[in-house]
Design a protein around this motif. Structure first.
Motif, PDB file in Angstrom:
ATOM      1  N   GLY A 243      78.519  86.131  52.993  1.00  0.00           N
ATOM      2  CA  GLY A 243      77.335  86.104  53.850  1.00  0.00           C
ATOM      3  C   GLY A 243      76.188  86.894  53.256  1.00  0.00           C
ATOM      4  N   SER A 244      76.490  87.637  52.196  1.00  0.00           N
ATOM      5  CA  SER A 244      75.437  88.414  51.535  1.00  0.00           C
ATOM      6  C   SER A 244      75.770  88.498  50.038  1.00  0.00           C
ATOM      7  CB  SER A 244      75.338  89.818  52.158  1.00  0.00           C
ATOM      8  OG  SER A 244      76.615  90.379  52.283  1.00  0.00           O
ATOM      9  N   ALA A 245      74.851  89.112  49.312  1.00  0.00           N
ATOM     10  CA  ALA A 245      75.031  89.207  47.857  1.00  0.00           C
ATOM     11  C   ALA A 245      75.163  90.680  47.475  1.00  0.00           C
ATOM     12  CB  ALA A 245      73.831  88.594  47.155  1.00  0.00           C
ATOM     13  N   GLY A 246      75.725  90.931  46.304  1.00  0.00           N
ATOM     14  CA  GLY A 246      75.815  92.313  45.827  1.00  0.00           C
ATOM     15  C   GLY A 246      77.011  92.527  44.934  1.00  0.00           C
ATOM     16  N   ILE A 247      77.514  93.749  44.957  1.00  0.00           N
ATOM     17  CA  ILE A 247      78.710  94.067  44.157  1.00  0.00           C
ATOM     18  C   ILE A 247      79.943  93.654  44.958  1.00  0.00           C
ATOM     19  CG2 ILE A 247      80.106  95.994  43.283  1.00  0.00           C
ATOM     20  CD1 ILE A 247      77.430  97.237  42.359  1.00  0.00           C
ATOM     21  N   PHE A 248      80.842  92.988  44.255  1.00  0.00           N
ATOM     22  CA  PHE A 248      81.996  92.394  44.929  1.00  0.00           C
ATOM     23  C   PHE A 248      83.234  93.250  44.682  1.00  0.00           C
ATOM     24  CE2 PHE A 248      85.637  89.435  44.897  1.00  0.00           C
ATOM     25  CZ  PHE A 248      85.508  88.899  46.168  1.00  0.00           C
ATOM     26  N   ARG A 249      83.906  93.567  45.768  1.00  0.00           N
ATOM     27  CA  ARG A 249      85.137  94.358  45.651  1.00  0.00           C
ATOM     28  C   ARG A 249      86.250  93.576  46.351  1.00  0.00           C
ATOM     29  NH1 ARG A 249      84.537 100.001  48.333  1.00  0.00           N
ATOM     30  NH2 ARG A 249      83.710 100.819  46.371  1.00  0.00           N
ATOM     31  N   ARG A 250      87.161  93.024  45.545  1.00  0.00           N
ATOM     32  CA  ARG A 250      88.231  92.201  46.134  1.00  0.00           C
ATOM     33  C   ARG A 250      89.308  93.089  46.738  1.00  0.00           C
ATOM     34  NH1 ARG A 250      90.569  87.484  42.414  1.00  0.00           N
ATOM     35  NH2 ARG A 250      92.409  88.723  41.897  1.00  0.00           N
ATOM     36  N   LYS A 251      89.710  92.752  47.958  1.00  0.00           N
ATOM     37  CA  LYS A 251      90.716  93.573  48.623  1.00  0.00           C
ATOM     38  C   LYS A 251      92.082  92.887  48.704  1.00  0.00           C
ATOM     39  CE  LYS A 251      89.343  97.068  50.338  1.00  0.00           C
ATOM     40  NZ  LYS A 251      89.173  98.380  49.628  1.00  0.00           N
ATOM     41  N   ARG A 252      92.069  91.560  48.618  1.00  0.00           N
ATOM     42  CA  ARG A 252      93.357  90.844  48.704  1.00  0.00           C
ATOM     43  C   ARG A 252      93.486  89.864  47.538  1.00  0.00           C
ATOM     44  NH1 ARG A 252      95.441  91.688  53.966  1.00  0.00           N
ATOM     45  NH2 ARG A 252      97.351  90.792  53.093  1.00  0.00           N
ATOM     46  N   GLU A 253      94.694  89.618  47.131  1.00  0.00           N
ATOM     47  CA  GLU A 253      94.949  88.857  45.898  1.00  0.00           C
ATOM     48  C   GLU A 253      95.439  87.442  46.201  1.00  0.00           C
ATOM     49  OE1 GLU A 253      94.293  90.145  42.815  1.00  0.00           O
ATOM     50  OE2 GLU A 253      93.439  91.767  44.016  1.00  0.00           O
ATOM     51  N   PRO A 254      95.239  86.524  45.258  1.00  0.00           N
ATOM     52  CA  PRO A 254      95.791  85.173  45.427  1.00  0.00           C
ATOM     53  C   PRO A 254      97.310  85.235  45.617  1.00  0.00           C
ATOM     54  CG  PRO A 254      94.324  85.245  43.544  1.00  0.00           C
ATOM     55  CD  PRO A 254      94.491  86.656  43.996  1.00  0.00           C
ATOM     56  N   GLY A 255      97.797  84.413  46.525  1.00  0.00           N
ATOM     57  CA  GLY A 255      99.235  84.396  46.816  1.00  0.00           C
ATOM     58  C   GLY A 255      99.613  85.287  47.975  1.00  0.00           C
ATOM     59  N   GLU A 256      98.733  86.225  48.358  1.00  0.00           N
ATOM     60  CA  GLU A 256      99.056  87.128  49.474  1.00  0.00           C
ATOM     61  C   GLU A 256      98.856  86.422  50.803  1.00  0.00           C
ATOM     62  OE1 GLU A 256      97.305  91.015  49.747  1.00  0.00           O
ATOM     63  OE2 GLU A 256      97.436  91.305  47.583  1.00  0.00           O
ATOM     64  N   GLU A 257      99.695  86.817  51.754  1.00  0.00           N
ATOM     65  CA  GLU A 257      99.520  86.294  53.113  1.00  0.00           C
ATOM     66  C   GLU A 257      98.517  87.180  53.848  1.00  0.00           C
ATOM     67  OE1 GLU A 257     103.185  85.726  55.186  1.00  0.00           O
ATOM     68  OE2 GLU A 257     102.183  85.449  57.120  1.00  0.00           O
ATOM     69  N   VAL A 258      97.628  86.572  54.592  1.00  0.00           N
ATOM     70  CA  VAL A 258      96.655  87.353  55.371  1.00  0.00           C
ATOM     71  C   VAL A 258      96.681  86.889  56.820  1.00  0.00           C
ATOM     72  CG1 VAL A 258      95.082  87.833  53.446  1.00  0.00           C
ATOM     73  CG2 VAL A 258      94.769  85.747  54.783  1.00  0.00           C
ATOM     74  N   LEU A 259      96.242  87.788  57.692  1.00  0.00           N
ATOM     75  CA  LEU A 259      96.125  87.450  59.112  1.00  0.00           C
ATOM     76  C   LEU A 259      94.651  87.345  59.464  1.00  0.00           C
ATOM     77  CD1 LEU A 259      98.783  89.923  60.544  1.00  0.00           C
ATOM     78  CD2 LEU A 259      99.048  87.462  60.122  1.00  0.00           C
ATOM     79  N   ARG A 260      94.367  86.561  60.473  1.00  0.00           N
ATOM     80  CA  ARG A 260      92.982  86.402  60.921  1.00  0.00           C
ATOM     81  C   ARG A 260      92.374  87.789  61.168  1.00  0.00           C
ATOM     82  NH1 ARG A 260      90.203  85.332  65.842  1.00  0.00           N
ATOM     83  NH2 ARG A 260      88.516  83.838  65.494  1.00  0.00           N
ATOM     84  N   GLY A 261      91.217  88.041  60.622  1.00  0.00           N
ATOM     85  CA  GLY A 261      90.539  89.325  60.813  1.00  0.00           C
ATOM     86  C   GLY A 261      90.802  90.322  59.699  1.00  0.00           C
ATOM     87  N   ASP A 262      91.784  90.058  58.853  1.00  0.00           N
ATOM     88  CA  ASP A 262      92.042  90.969  57.712  1.00  0.00           C
ATOM     89  C   ASP A 262      90.816  90.991  56.788  1.00  0.00           C
ATOM     90  OD1 ASP A 262      94.551  91.485  58.597  1.00  0.00           O
ATOM     91  OD2 ASP A 262      95.610  90.389  57.007  1.00  0.00           O
ATOM     92  N   VAL A 263      90.540  92.155  56.237  1.00  0.00           N
ATOM     93  CA  VAL A 263      89.423  92.250  55.284  1.00  0.00           C
ATOM     94  C   VAL A 263      89.877  91.693  53.926  1.00  0.00           C
ATOM     95  CG1 VAL A 263      87.870  93.811  54.050  1.00  0.00           C
ATOM     96  CG2 VAL A 263      88.377  94.209  56.474  1.00  0.00           C
ATOM     97  N   LEU A 264      89.157  90.671  53.473  1.00  0.00           N
ATOM     98  CA  LEU A 264      89.492  90.017  52.204  1.00  0.00           C
ATOM     99  C   LEU A 264      88.745  90.658  51.040  1.00  0.00           C
ATOM    100  CD1 LEU A 264      89.108  86.344  53.479  1.00  0.00           C
ATOM    101  CD2 LEU A 264      91.256  87.582  53.135  1.00  0.00           C
ATOM    102  N   ALA A 265      87.518  91.076  51.330  1.00  0.00           N
ATOM    103  CA  ALA A 265      86.673  91.627  50.260  1.00  0.00           C
ATOM    104  C   ALA A 265      85.547  92.425  50.879  1.00  0.00           C
ATOM    105  CB  ALA A 265      86.098  90.496  49.413  1.00  0.00           C
TER     106      ALA A 265
END
Lengths: 311, 316
Positions: A243-265
Motif C-alpha cells: 500500500g506504500s513504497a519504501g524499504i522492504f523488510r520481509r517478515k515471513r518466508e515462502p512455504g510458511e503457513e500464515v493466519l489472517r492478520g499476521d504481519v507478512l512484511a
C-alpha cells in the motif's frame, strides 16, 4: 554421454555463440531438459550442470533405460550471461518470447528456431525457468493451461506444488507453450533462485527431475518419492500488494503457513526509518511467493498466498 | 489542463506519474468529440515528443478552431524515457505487452489499466511509435487484418506514406492499440523515424495528418492541408531482408528509395579481414520503407523491408 554443438552463431568480434546439448542413452527421444534461456538464469544453469553430472554417472552404470534418449541443454543465452545482461545482448529481445522461432527471421527468432527444431520431438520437455518479478517461490512445477496440459504427470516430479497458469497473449511465444502445442508434455520447474545459486533448491530440482525420469521409465534410479503435489490454479492465489513504497523488510518466508492478520512484511520510510505500513495477511494460507528486494514500489506484489491451505 | 492519469509511489522520495494535457474548446457543455494522442510507451522512441509539442503549438496559435477535446499523453513510460530505457526499467519489461493491464495486478499492470481507463471514451486514439534504435521507418500506420475495415479509412487521413495491413498475431493482443480497439476506441499505430532521435520532417508530416483527421472528426475547423495518398499494403507485398552474416552493415540505399529486383541494399563488412561478408540485394522490386540504422548486425538482423508494387509511389 555425447556432447554436441546444437547451434552456432558467429558474432562480429566476440567468440561464436555455441549452444551445446548433452545426449544420454540412445533411441526414442524421451526427455529434453533446458536450462538458462536468459542471461541471469545462473541457478538454472547450475541445476542443469548438476543434472548432467548425475546423468553421466548413471549412464556409466547402465542406468539409462534401453531405447531412451535424454537431451540436456544447460544454456542457450550465455552470450548475455557472460556480460551480465538478462536478454539478448544486442537488441534486448527475450529468446523465451521467440518460440517456436523462425529460421529466416531475426537473430533471436533464428536461435529459437534452431533449438526448437531439435527439441520439439521429445515426449517430455522440462525447462528450468525464472520469473520477472524479484522474489522467491516455493519450488514448484508450472504448466500452461493449453488444453494439452496434464497435471497428473506434473505430480510425478514430487515437488510440493503444481501451478497451472492461464496463458496470456505474451505467453504464446514461450518454449513451454509451444512445446505443448507440438505435443510435448511440457513442464517449467521453478526453484527459489535465479541470479544466485541456492544449493538446497538446486538439489531439490535435480532430485525432482530424476524422480520424474525414473517414474516415466527413462532412467533406473532410486529416489525418495517426494510430495504428492497440491495443484493450484494461478488465478486462485491471493495477491497481497504494497500500500506504500519504501524499504522492504520481509517478515515471513515462502512455504510458511500464515493466519489472517499476521504481519507478512514491513515497509519503512527510507529516510526516517519509521514504519509506513505493516502488510498483513488477508487470509489464512501458505505463502507461495514473496518479494525479496530491499526496496518496494507502491502496488508491488508483497506476496501471493495459497488460500486456506495448511501445512 | 495538465492532469495526472495515475501515480504510484516509488521507494525513495519520488512518484511515478503518468500525465496528460487536456485541451478543450471554449464554450458549450455538450459532449465534444475527443482525440487522444499517446506516445512514449517505449522509452527509446522519441519521435512522438515533437508531434505532441507541434499539435499543441498549432492549437495554441488558433484556439478558436478547436471544436473538440484533445488529450495528449506524451509519456506513458516516463521512467523509461527519462533513463533512455526502452522498457519499464525496474523489470526490463516491454510496456506494450502488458495491456489492458489489471487493477489487481502488479504496479506495471495497474498503471496500464489506469491508462486504458483514461483513454476510454475517446473517438479516436493515435499511438505514436518510432521504430527502435536499430531501424529507420518511413511514416506508416500499422493495422491488423481484423481491424482493417474500420481503421484504414481513418488512417487515410494521417498523411503517412503507407498503411501496412498485417496478419494478426496473438502476442500483439497485449498491446495498447489492440486493447483499445477491442474496447471500441479506434486506435491507429503510427511507426516512423528511428529510436532515440527526432526526425522533424516526419513529425510535421504526421502533424498535418492529425489535423486532417481532427477536421474530419469535427474536432478542428481550421485549415487542414491536403494529405498524401498512402499505399495500402497487404502482407504478401512486403519483403523482409535479413542479414546472412554478422558484421558491420553499411547501407547503399536511403529510406524511400525504389529498387529494382536485385538492386543493391548494402553490404555487411568485416573490418578485421577487410572483406565483404554479405552483399544484400532486393529480392523484389519496390520501395525500401525500413532500413537498418544501427551498423552492428548479427546473422538474422533485419536489414530492410521492401514494399512491392510501388513504382508509382506518390508524394504530394
Amino acid at each position: 554421454m555425447e556432447k554436441e554443438v546444437m547451434y552456432t552463431l558467429k558474432a562480429p568480434y566476440r567468440d561464436a555463440l555455441r549452444i551445446h546439448g548433452y545426449h544420454f542413452g540412445k533411441g526414442e527421444k524421451a526427455a529434453c531438459i533446458i536450462g538458462a534461456l536468459r542471461g541471469n538464469e545462473v541457478q538454472q544453469l547450475y541445476v542443469c550442470s548438476q543434472l548432467i553430472k548425475v546423468l553421466t554417472e548413471l549412464e556409466k552404470h547402465g542406468s539409462i533405460s534401453f531405447g531412451k534418449e535424454i537431451l540436456v541443454i544447460p544454456s542457450v543465452n550465455h552470450y548475455s550471461m557472460n556480460i551480465g545482461k538478462r536478454f539478448w545482448a544486442v537488441d534486448n529481445t527475450d529468446i523465451n518470447r521467440m518460440f517456436p522461432g523462425y529460421d529466416k527471421g531475426e537473430t533471436t527468432q533464428r536461435i529459437a528456431a534452431g533449438i526448437f527444431n531439435q527439441v520439439s520431438s521429445y515426449s517430455f520437455g522440462i525447462q528450468f525457468a525464472s520469473f520477472y518479478m524479484p522474489g522467491d517461490f516455493v519450488p514448484h512445477v508450472r504448466m500452461m493451461e493449453t488444453g494439452y496440459q496434464n497435471t497428473s504427470l506434473a505430480n510425478l516430479f514430487g515437488l510440493p506444488y503444481v501451478v497451472v497458469r492461464k496463458p496470456r497473449p505474451i505467453d504464446t511465444t514461450t518454449l513451454n507453450y509451444n512445446w505443448q502445442l507440438w505435443e510435448t508434455s511440457a513442464f517449467s520447474v521453478y526453484t527459489n533462485e535465479t541470479d544466485e545459486i541456492d544449493e538446497n533448491s538446486a538439489r531439490m530440482a535435480v532430485s525432482a527431475v530424476l524422480r520424474f525420469l525414473t517414474r516415466m521409465g527413462i532412467i533406473k534410479y532410486n529416489s525418495h518419492s517426494g510430495y504428492i503435489a497440491n495443484v493450484i490454479y494461478e488465478d486462485e492465489l491471493t495477491t497481497v500488494h504494497a500500500g506504500s513504497a519504501g524499504i522492504f523488510r520481509r517478515k515471513r518466508e515462502p512455504g510458511e503457513e500464515v493466519l489472517r492478520g499476521d504481519v507478512l512484511a514491513e515497509i519503512l520510510d527510507p529516510y526516517e526509518g519509521t514504519l509506513r505500513e505493516a502488510v498483513t495477511a488477508p487470509t489464512d494460507g501458505i505463502i507461495f511467493f514473496a518479494h525479496r528486494k530491499p526496496l518496494i514500489t507502491e502496488k508491488d506484489v508483497v506476496c501471493r498466498i495459497i488460500r486456506r491451505l495448511h501445512q | 489542463m495538465i492532469e495526472t492519469v495515475v501515480e504510484v509511489a516509488l521507494p525513495v522520495d519520488e512518484k511515478l506519474m503518468i500525465q496528460k494535457n487536456r485541451i478543450t474548446p471554449a464554450g458549450g457543455q455538450e459532449r465534444k468529440r475527443r482525440i487522444s494522442i499517446v506516445t512514449g510507451t517505449h522509452g527509446d522512441e522519441l519521435e512522438g515528443q515533437y508531434v505532441c509539442y507541434e499539435v499543441q503549438r498549432i492549437i495554441r496559435e488558433h484556439p478558436e478552431c478547436l471544436t473538440g477535446v484533445v488529450d495528449i499523453y506524451p509519456a506513458l513510460n516516463p521512467l523509461g524515457i527519462d533513463s533512455i530505457t526502452r522498457g519499464i526499467p525496474q523489470f526490463d519489461l516491454d510496456m506494450n505487452r502488458i495491456f489492458p493491464g489489471s487493477k489487481e495486478g502488479v504496479f506495471t499492470e495497474y498503471v496500464a489499466a489506469e491508462i486504458v481507463d483514461d483513454i476510454l471514451g475517446s473517438d479516436v486514439c493515435i499511438d505514436i511509435h518510432a521504430s527502435n534504435i536499430y531501424l529507420r521507418e518511413i511514416p506508416q500506420v500499422r493495422i491488423s487484418e481484423e481491424t482493417a475495415e474500420r481503421l484504414v479509412p481513418l488512417a487515410m487521413h494521417l498523411n503517412v506514406d503507407f498503411i501496412w495491413v498485417h496478419e494478426s498475431a496473438t502476442v500483439l493482443e497485449s498491446t495498447l492499440a489492440h486493447s483499445l480497439n477491442m474496447m471500441s476506441v479506434p486506435t491507429l499505430v503510427v511507426e516512423m523515424g528511428v529510436g532515440m532521435r527526432i526526425t522533424k520532417e516526419y513529425c510535421r508530416q504526421l502533424v498535418t495528418g492529425i489535423f486532417h483527421l481532427m477536421k474530419e472528426l469535427g474536432i478542428w475547423n481550421g485549415e487542414a492541408e491536403e494529405v498524401r495518398e498512402p499505399f495500402i499494403s497487404l502482407n504478401g507485398e512486403v519483403d523482409f531482408v535479413n542479414a546472412d552474416a554478422s558484421g558491420i552493415f553499411v547501407p547503399e540505399v536511403e529510406i524511400g528509395t525504389y529498387l529494382e529486383r536485385g538492386g543493391h541494399i548494402g553490404d555487411i563488412l568485416n573490418p578485421l579481414t577487410g572483406e565483404v561478408e554479405n552483399s544484400l540485394k532486393a529480392s523484389i522490386a519496390g520501395t525500401v520503407f525500413t532500413v537498418r540504422e544501427y551498423p552492428i548486425v548479427y546473422h538474422g538482423s533485419l536489414i530492410a523491408r521492401i514494399l512491392g508494387g510501388t513504382k508509382q509511389w506518390k508524394k504530394k
